[in-house]
Design a protein around this motif. Structure first.
Motif, PDB file in Angstrom:
ATOM      1  N   LEU A   1     -44.117  72.255  -5.565  1.00 46.88           N
ATOM      2  CA  LEU A   1     -43.595  70.927  -5.854  1.00 46.88           C
ATOM      3  C   LEU A   1     -43.177  70.271  -4.550  1.00 46.88           C
ATOM      4  O   LEU A   1     -42.317  70.796  -3.839  1.00 46.88           O
ATOM      5  CB  LEU A   1     -42.384  71.028  -6.788  1.00 46.88           C
ATOM      6  CG  LEU A   1     -42.617  71.536  -8.213  1.00 46.88           C
ATOM      7  CD1 LEU A   1     -41.308  71.551  -8.976  1.00 46.88           C
ATOM      8  CD2 LEU A   1     -43.642  70.667  -8.926  1.00 46.88           C
ATOM      9  N   ASP A   2     -43.777  69.128  -4.219  1.00 45.67           N
ATOM     10  CA  ASP A   2     -43.341  68.426  -3.018  1.00 45.67           C
ATOM     11  C   ASP A   2     -41.970  67.803  -3.273  1.00 45.67           C
ATOM     12  O   ASP A   2     -41.469  67.780  -4.395  1.00 45.67           O
ATOM     13  CB  ASP A   2     -44.366  67.372  -2.597  1.00 45.67           C
ATOM     14  CG  ASP A   2     -44.626  66.317  -3.690  1.00 45.67           C
ATOM     15  OD1 ASP A   2     -43.756  66.108  -4.560  1.00 45.67           O
ATOM     16  OD2 ASP A   2     -45.695  65.713  -3.669  1.00 45.67           O
TER      17      ASP A   2
ATOM     18  N   GLU B   1     -47.191  65.559 -16.193  1.00 47.51           N
ATOM     19  CA  GLU B   1     -46.979  64.793 -14.964  1.00 47.51           C
ATOM     20  C   GLU B   1     -45.689  65.204 -14.262  1.00 47.51           C
ATOM     21  O   GLU B   1     -45.160  64.477 -13.433  1.00 47.51           O
ATOM     22  CB  GLU B   1     -46.959  63.296 -15.284  1.00 47.51           C
ATOM     23  CG  GLU B   1     -48.279  62.783 -15.844  1.00 47.51           C
ATOM     24  CD  GLU B   1     -48.229  61.291 -16.140  1.00 47.51           C
ATOM     25  OE1 GLU B   1     -47.242  60.641 -15.765  1.00 47.51           O
ATOM     26  OE2 GLU B   1     -49.187  60.782 -16.740  1.00 47.51           O
ATOM     27  N   PHE B   2     -45.169  66.384 -14.626  1.00 45.85           N
ATOM     28  CA  PHE B   2     -43.939  66.932 -14.046  1.00 45.85           C
ATOM     29  C   PHE B   2     -42.732  66.029 -14.303  1.00 45.85           C
ATOM     30  O   PHE B   2     -41.793  66.008 -13.511  1.00 45.85           O
ATOM     31  CB  PHE B   2     -44.109  67.196 -12.539  1.00 45.85           C
ATOM     32  CG  PHE B   2     -45.017  68.355 -12.246  1.00 45.85           C
ATOM     33  CD1 PHE B   2     -44.540  69.652 -12.296  1.00 45.85           C
ATOM     34  CD2 PHE B   2     -46.353  68.139 -11.943  1.00 45.85           C
ATOM     35  CE1 PHE B   2     -45.394  70.723 -12.033  1.00 45.85           C
ATOM     36  CE2 PHE B   2     -47.205  69.198 -11.682  1.00 45.85           C
ATOM     37  CZ  PHE B   2     -46.729  70.505 -11.733  1.00 45.85           C
ATOM     38  N   ARG B   3     -42.768  65.301 -15.419  1.00 50.35           N
ATOM     39  CA  ARG B   3     -41.578  64.559 -15.833  1.00 50.35           C
ATOM     40  C   ARG B   3     -40.654  65.517 -16.577  1.00 50.35           C
ATOM     41  O   ARG B   3     -41.108  66.275 -17.431  1.00 50.35           O
ATOM     42  CB  ARG B   3     -41.948  63.372 -16.712  1.00 50.35           C
ATOM     43  CG  ARG B   3     -42.658  62.260 -15.959  1.00 50.35           C
ATOM     44  CD  ARG B   3     -43.087  61.129 -16.855  1.00 50.35           C
ATOM     45  NE  ARG B   3     -44.037  61.566 -17.865  1.00 50.35           N
ATOM     46  CZ  ARG B   3     -44.833  60.752 -18.550  1.00 50.35           C
ATOM     47  NH1 ARG B   3     -44.775  59.453 -18.341  1.00 50.35           N
ATOM     48  NH2 ARG B   3     -45.668  61.230 -19.434  1.00 50.35           N
TER      49      ARG B   3
ATOM     50  N   HIS C   1     -40.940  64.723  -3.205  1.00 48.28           N
ATOM     51  CA  HIS C   1     -40.959  63.536  -4.060  1.00 48.28           C
ATOM     52  C   HIS C   1     -40.898  63.940  -5.531  1.00 48.28           C
ATOM     53  O   HIS C   1     -40.141  63.355  -6.324  1.00 48.28           O
ATOM     54  CB  HIS C   1     -42.217  62.714  -3.791  1.00 48.28           C
ATOM     55  CG  HIS C   1     -42.382  61.542  -4.717  1.00 48.28           C
ATOM     56  ND1 HIS C   1     -41.593  60.407  -4.643  1.00 48.28           N
ATOM     57  CD2 HIS C   1     -43.232  61.349  -5.765  1.00 48.28           C
ATOM     58  CE1 HIS C   1     -41.948  59.564  -5.592  1.00 48.28           C
ATOM     59  NE2 HIS C   1     -42.938  60.107  -6.287  1.00 48.28           N
ATOM     60  N   THR C   2     -41.664  64.961  -5.918  1.00 41.21           N
ATOM     61  CA  THR C   2     -41.657  65.416  -7.308  1.00 41.21           C
ATOM     62  C   THR C   2     -40.318  66.051  -7.661  1.00 41.21           C
ATOM     63  O   THR C   2     -39.769  65.826  -8.743  1.00 41.21           O
ATOM     64  CB  THR C   2     -42.801  66.422  -7.534  1.00 41.21           C
ATOM     65  OG1 THR C   2     -44.042  65.811  -7.174  1.00 41.21           O
ATOM     66  CG2 THR C   2     -42.848  66.860  -8.993  1.00 41.21           C
ATOM     67  N   ARG C   3     -39.766  66.841  -6.770  1.00 38.90           N
ATOM     68  CA  ARG C   3     -38.470  67.464  -7.035  1.00 38.90           C
ATOM     69  C   ARG C   3     -37.381  66.400  -7.229  1.00 38.90           C
ATOM     70  O   ARG C   3     -36.514  66.527  -8.087  1.00 38.90           O
ATOM     71  CB  ARG C   3     -38.088  68.400  -5.882  1.00 38.90           C
ATOM     72  CG  ARG C   3     -39.052  69.567  -5.708  1.00 38.90           C
ATOM     73  CD  ARG C   3     -38.523  70.573  -4.694  1.00 38.90           C
ATOM     74  NE  ARG C   3     -39.582  71.507  -4.295  1.00 38.90           N
ATOM     75  CZ  ARG C   3     -39.369  72.705  -3.781  1.00 38.90           C
ATOM     76  NH1 ARG C   3     -38.128  73.125  -3.589  1.00 38.90           N
ATOM     77  NH2 ARG C   3     -40.384  73.493  -3.439  1.00 38.90           N
TER      78      ARG C   3
ATOM     79  N   LYS D   1     -37.827  63.342  -8.253  1.00 39.58           N
ATOM     80  CA  LYS D   1     -38.065  62.690  -9.541  1.00 39.58           C
ATOM     81  C   LYS D   1     -37.517  63.546 -10.685  1.00 39.58           C
ATOM     82  O   LYS D   1     -36.934  63.028 -11.639  1.00 39.58           O
ATOM     83  CB  LYS D   1     -39.562  62.441  -9.723  1.00 39.58           C
ATOM     84  CG  LYS D   1     -39.925  61.738 -11.031  1.00 39.58           C
ATOM     85  CD  LYS D   1     -41.423  61.440 -11.097  1.00 39.58           C
ATOM     86  CE  LYS D   1     -42.229  62.705 -11.263  1.00 39.58           C
ATOM     87  NZ  LYS D   1     -43.670  62.431 -11.496  1.00 39.58           N
ATOM     88  N   ILE D   2     -37.689  64.849 -10.581  1.00 42.30           N
ATOM     89  CA  ILE D   2     -37.157  65.765 -11.598  1.00 42.30           C
ATOM     90  C   ILE D   2     -35.636  65.697 -11.624  1.00 42.30           C
ATOM     91  O   ILE D   2     -35.014  65.681 -12.697  1.00 42.30           O
ATOM     92  CB  ILE D   2     -37.642  67.200 -11.316  1.00 42.30           C
ATOM     93  CG1 ILE D   2     -39.154  67.309 -11.552  1.00 42.30           C
ATOM     94  CG2 ILE D   2     -36.892  68.214 -12.181  1.00 42.30           C
ATOM     95  CD1 ILE D   2     -39.760  68.605 -11.055  1.00 42.30           C
TER      96      ILE D   2
END
Length: 997
Positions: free
Chosen positions: A795-796, A837-839, A798-800, A802-803
């Motif tokens: 997980l980059d 989408e890793f939401r 940005h994704t972390r 967002k989580i």
């Protein structure tokens, strides 16, 4: 000289310069006539070289050649006449190492302050004995561990002894009651002490400050003879697991200024002797279990300015001897008090905070409240108060919070309220208020929440509402407001909730309303609004609820509604909408869907061509469906012959029989064997395209994806719909805890509608089984991705990030938007699920509890500890009181996981350490901004040691990580009062997100 001895300070090989320093030290001891300042130089240099680590270089000027050494060195204080060193003050120098006891070899030393550093290890009795001549010793806010050191000798001179905010554990040694005869200040707060509160503390009769709060003491009472400490000025015992009653001897503390016994388990009455605290300025008794009436014995407490006994079980009336004092803050909320509010309270010229909510108070509010004092925080909600609103609440123009809901007030809102520009938070819902709202009352620039629900108010919303630029909640439903919603509302860019339902609004909905890109809920139902639904709705990326029902909207349904990622509630019923139902709406995952009683036409899209949607479609005479009744059948181009119908029927029968035979043969129907389907209890929380038999057929070992403490989870691919996750809980005969988990999850998730919380679709229970069906999350849990088999899915940042924001929004919804509020109690990375989408979706509510009292005032008592090791807030482990701040702590741990990529418990941290302690050890150093965990600070240089090695953050991302680390450390503060609310956490994270974009 023959009798003189040179000590071997450290017998390992040393550099030459250290041998020289030691030699100088020995010479200083051996040669008579050597000045004391020279001897002090030798000691100080030896300690610096051999016992201190000074990464910031703040002790660089400790040089023997410096003029006037050592008296001009940083942190050193000398006697003006003799030049003897009398003080060493290295507070907040970022120094580390073991306790440098050799400082105390300076016999003239009286003051030693090493607070707010990174000293660690144990504190041995032998090392402390060297310091027995000190008057002041402060080792607070370090990393010391082990038991408190025994005192092996008398400390005759010691007046201040501060070991607070460390990791000391065990009992308070008995020697503290006998070998500190002149001690005035004893501070042991915020450690891990787990013994009892000893009676021998009352032997310290010279004490002026006794502060032992926030430890893990075993349940124990206050010493009965606490009144012996007649010189005591500060008694600070919150979060100390105190049980029993407040001793009568408390009244003997004639010098006491601050009495804080809050957040404990005190029972019984407030003793009448409390009226003897003639010097007291502050009394904090909130969040206990005190009962009975408040004694009317406060007349002599003329210095008292703050009284808080909220969140107890107090009964009776509010005594006039208390309200007649010059109080600044007066809080009795969340009790069972009754009767009228005494009139003399309005005469107080100093009162700025008054919280009496959630009692049984009646009668009118004193008419002159606010006339004589600068009220700032006023909350009397949840009582039986009546009559008119006092006109002078904002007379001094300082009122910030005005909360009056759930009472029986009547009459108009006073015109004077229209001049109260200091207001930021307004909640007035009393059912009987009438008349026109003062025009300026709508438009104060600092307003964040504006609620006038369920009254009989009328008039129009003025255009000047656009001045309320900070407004997040606009709640005026259940009144008789009229006119058109002004376009000025589109200027309120912070708005998250608009609820103008059940009024008499008309005209068109302003098309510019789509500019409000932070909207979570828009409810305008039951008005007379006309025109078309705005089409440019794709800016509503956070919208979860849209209710336009019961109006006169016309035109078509915008297909763009189907693009809203978080929309789960859509009600457009009872309007004049026409045209076809956009097929794009099938993209939505809806909890509520209603298009009934419009003028829609054409064929029902296949996604809604199901009997579960019938009630959502009726009342549209031109809609058609091949199968749904009572909708008319759509015209078929070619008639089907009777022969074909027969063939299809026969084939269907064969398929059904074959399918049932296969199920029986594979024994997958055994789950329901026994008493039959009539004994099942089934509840659908969404409109479904399947039934229980469709699910049970696939609960086999092949589809098992997880096994946990509460049951097993299966992945079920339905033939006529998406994949779902099915949790089969362990058999009910495993005990009442299993049933409680099931009921908690059903009751909690059944009423939750939020895009960041997992959606419960269906539940089914029988005599020996219980299943829960959810949306399937393609990427499993955050814990899986970070630590488990999916650890290869990097997980980059940005994704972390967002989580982190999504999970925070879900928890904030539970804490602040659910009534009653919900505490999850098991927040962890394994309970945050990730879709394709890793939401993030917060999940697993088996331990969730609702809070029926004000969350910030003490919480609720649990029968046992629940949660997961590494995530449990420290105070929950020893008070068993659950508040929303317990979830905040656990979420802080999740943020640390996202930053570091490490589990909460990891062998690399060292023995008996978790991720919080490890991060503190690495990150506690000098920085620009202090963090909430007492006096700790973040040093950017240590980020490289904290950030997940798999990440390669850019400079801007590294700055973002630093901010998130700051938020995380606020969340895991040892004191709950220092932790932010989840709503504040969301704000902090989103502010950073906006700044970056």
């Amino acid at each position: 000289m023959a009798g003189t001895m040179c000590f071997c300070f450290n017998c390992r090989p040393l550099p030459l310069y250290l041998y020289l320093i030691k030699l100088l030290f020995c010479i200083a001891l051996i040669i008579p006539g050597t000045s004391s300042s020279n001897r002090d130089v030798v000691v100080l240099l030896r300690v610096k070289a051999n016992e201190l680590q000074d990464p910031s270089g703040l002790l660089a000027d400790w040089q023997q050649s410096a003029p006037n050494a050592p008296c001009n060195w940083t942190g050193i204080g000398c006697d003006n006449q003799t030049n003897d060193v009398v003080s060493v003050n290295l507070t907040s120098f970022s120094i580390s190492g073991y306790f440098p006891a050799d400082f105390c070899r300076i016999q003239t030393l009286r003051f030693l302050d090493l607070s707010d550093n990174n000293f660690n290890g144990t504190l041995s009795p032998e090392a402390l004995t060297l310091c027995s001549h000190l008057q002041f010793l402060n080792l607070s806010s370090n990393l010391f561990v082990g038991g408190l050191p025994e005192l092996q000798t008398l400390f005759l001179n010691l007046t201040t002894f501060d070991l607070s905010v460390n990791n000391f554990s065990g009992e308070i040694p008995a020697s503290y009651g006998s070998r500190l005869p002149n001690l005035q200040v004893l501070r042991l707060l915020s450690n891990l002490l787990n013994g009892s509160i000893p009676d021998f503390l009352t032997n310290l009769t010279e004490l002026t400050r006794l502060e032992i709060a926030a430890n893990n003491f075993g349940p124990s009472p206050l010493p009965a003879d606490i009144g012996r400490l007649t010189k005591l000025e500060n008694l600070w015992f919150p979060f100390s697991k105190i049980i029993g009653s407040i001793p009568e001897s408390i009244g003997n503390l004639k010098s006491l200024k601050n009495l804080d016994l809050s957040v404990n388990n005190l029972t019984g009455k407030i003793p009448e002797s409390i009226g003897g605290l003639i010097a007291v300025e502050q009394i904090e008794l909130y969040a206990n279990q005190l009962s009975g009436e408040i004694p009317d014995t406060f007349s002599n407490l003329t210095s008292l300015y703050n009284f808080d006994a909220s969140s107890n079980n107090l009964t009776g009336r509010i005594p006039e001897s208390l309200t007649g004092l010059a109080l600044q803050s007066f809080n009795l909320n969340d009790n069972n008090l009754e009767g009228q509010i005494p009139e003399n309270l309005a005469l107080n010229p100093y009162l700025y905070q008054l919280k009496l909510f959630n009692n049984r108070l009646s009668g009118n509010l004193p008419v002159n409240l606010g006339r004589n004092s600068g009220l700032e925080d006023f909350d009397v909600s949840g009582n039986f108060l009546e009559g008119p609103l006092p006109p002078n609440l904002c007379f001094k123009k300082q009122l910030d919070r005005l909360v009056l809901f759930n009472n029986n007030f009547s009459g108009p809102i006073p015109e004077s309220y229209g001049e109260c520009s200091s207001l930021t938070y307004v909640r007035i819902s009393s059912y009987e208020l009438s008349g026109v709202v003062p025009p300026s009352f709508w438009s104060f620039p600092g307003l964040t929440i504006f609620e006038l629900r369920n009254n009989r108010l009328e008039g129009e919303i003025p255009p000047t509402v656009s001045n309320a630029r900070n407004l997040t909640g606009f709640l005026i439903s259940g009144n008789s407001f009229s006119g058109q919603l002004p376009e000025g509302i589109c200027e309120l860019e912070q708005l998250q909730i608009i609820d103008i339902s059940s009024n008499r609004f008309s005209g068109k909905l302003p098309s510019c309303i789509t500019k409000l890109n932070k909207l979570l809920k828009l409810d305008v139902q039951e008005n007379s609004i006309t025109g078309e639904i705005p089409t440019s709705v794709t800016t509503w990326t956070d919208l979860t609820e849209l209710n336009l029902s019961g109006n006169q909207f016309s035109g078509t349904i915008p297909a763009e509604l189907g693009e809203l990622p978080d929309l789960t509630y859509l009600d457009l019923s009872e309007n004049l909408l026409s045209g076809e139902i956009p097929s794009d709406l099938s993209k939505l995952k809806l909890n509520k869907f209603n298009l009934s009683n419009n003028r829609l036409q054409g064929r029902v899209p296949s996604a809604f061509d199901n009997e579960i949607f019938i009630s959502s479609l009726v009342g549209n005479s031109d809609l058609c469906s091949p199968d749904l009744k009572p909708l008319p059948s759509c015209q078929k181009r070619r008639p089907i012959s009777l022969v074909l119908v027969g063939i299809l029927s026969a084939l269907s029968g064969i398929l059904v029989v074959s399918f049932l035979w296969l199920l029986i043969k594979s024994k997958k129907l055994n789950l329901f064997a026994g008493r039959g389907k009539k004994s099942w209890k089934m509840t659908a929380f969404q409109r479904l395209w399947f039934n229980e038999e469709d699910i049970v057929a696939f609960l086999s070992q092949d589809n098992l994806i997880a096994t946990g403490g509460s049951g097993q989870v299966y992945r079920v691919m339905l033939k006529n719909g998406p994949t779902v996750a099915v949790k089969r809980l362990w058999d009910a005969n495993r005990g009442p805890e299993s049933e409680e988990v099931f009921q908690s999850e059903v009751e909690t998730l059944g009423r939750i509608k939020h895009g960041c919380i997992v959606k419960l679709l269906f539940s089914c229970s029988g005599d020996n089984f219980r299943i829960l069906v959810y949306d399937y999350m393609e990427n499993g849990s955050l814990g899986d991705v970070l630590h488990g088999e999916k650890g290869g899915v990097l997980l980059d940042w940005h994704t972390r990030f967002k989580i982190a924001i999504g999970a925070a929004q879900g928890l904030a919804y539970l804490h602040h938007d659910c009534v009653p509020a919900i505490v999850h109690r098991d927040v962890k990375s394994n309970n945050i699920l990730l879709d394709e989408e890793f939401r993030p979706k917060v999940a697993d509510f088996g331990l969730a509890k609702t809070l029926h009292k004000n969350m910030e005032e003490g919480g609720q008592l649990m029968s046992q500890i629940a949660g997961s090791y590494g995530y449990i807030a420290p105070e929950y482990a020893y008070t068993l009181k659950i508040t929303e701040k317990s979830d905040v702590y656990s979420f802080g741990v999740v943020l640390l996981e996202l930053i570091t990529g490490k589990r909460p418990i990891d062998p690399s941290f060292g023995e008996n350490k978790d991720i919080v302690q490890w991060v503190m050890e690495v990150a506690l150093s000098s920085a620009e901004q202090p963090i909430a965990n007492d006096s700790a600070k973040i040093c950017a240089d240590y980020l490289d040691h904290l950030v997940d090695a798999r990440l390669k953050p850019s400079t801007s991302e590294l700055e973002e990580i630093r901010v998130v680390l700051d938020v995380a450390l606020q969340c895991v503060s040892s004191l709950p009062m220092n932790r932010p609310s989840m709503r504040r956490v969301v704000e902090l994270l989103k502010d950073k997100s906006r700044a970056r974009s």
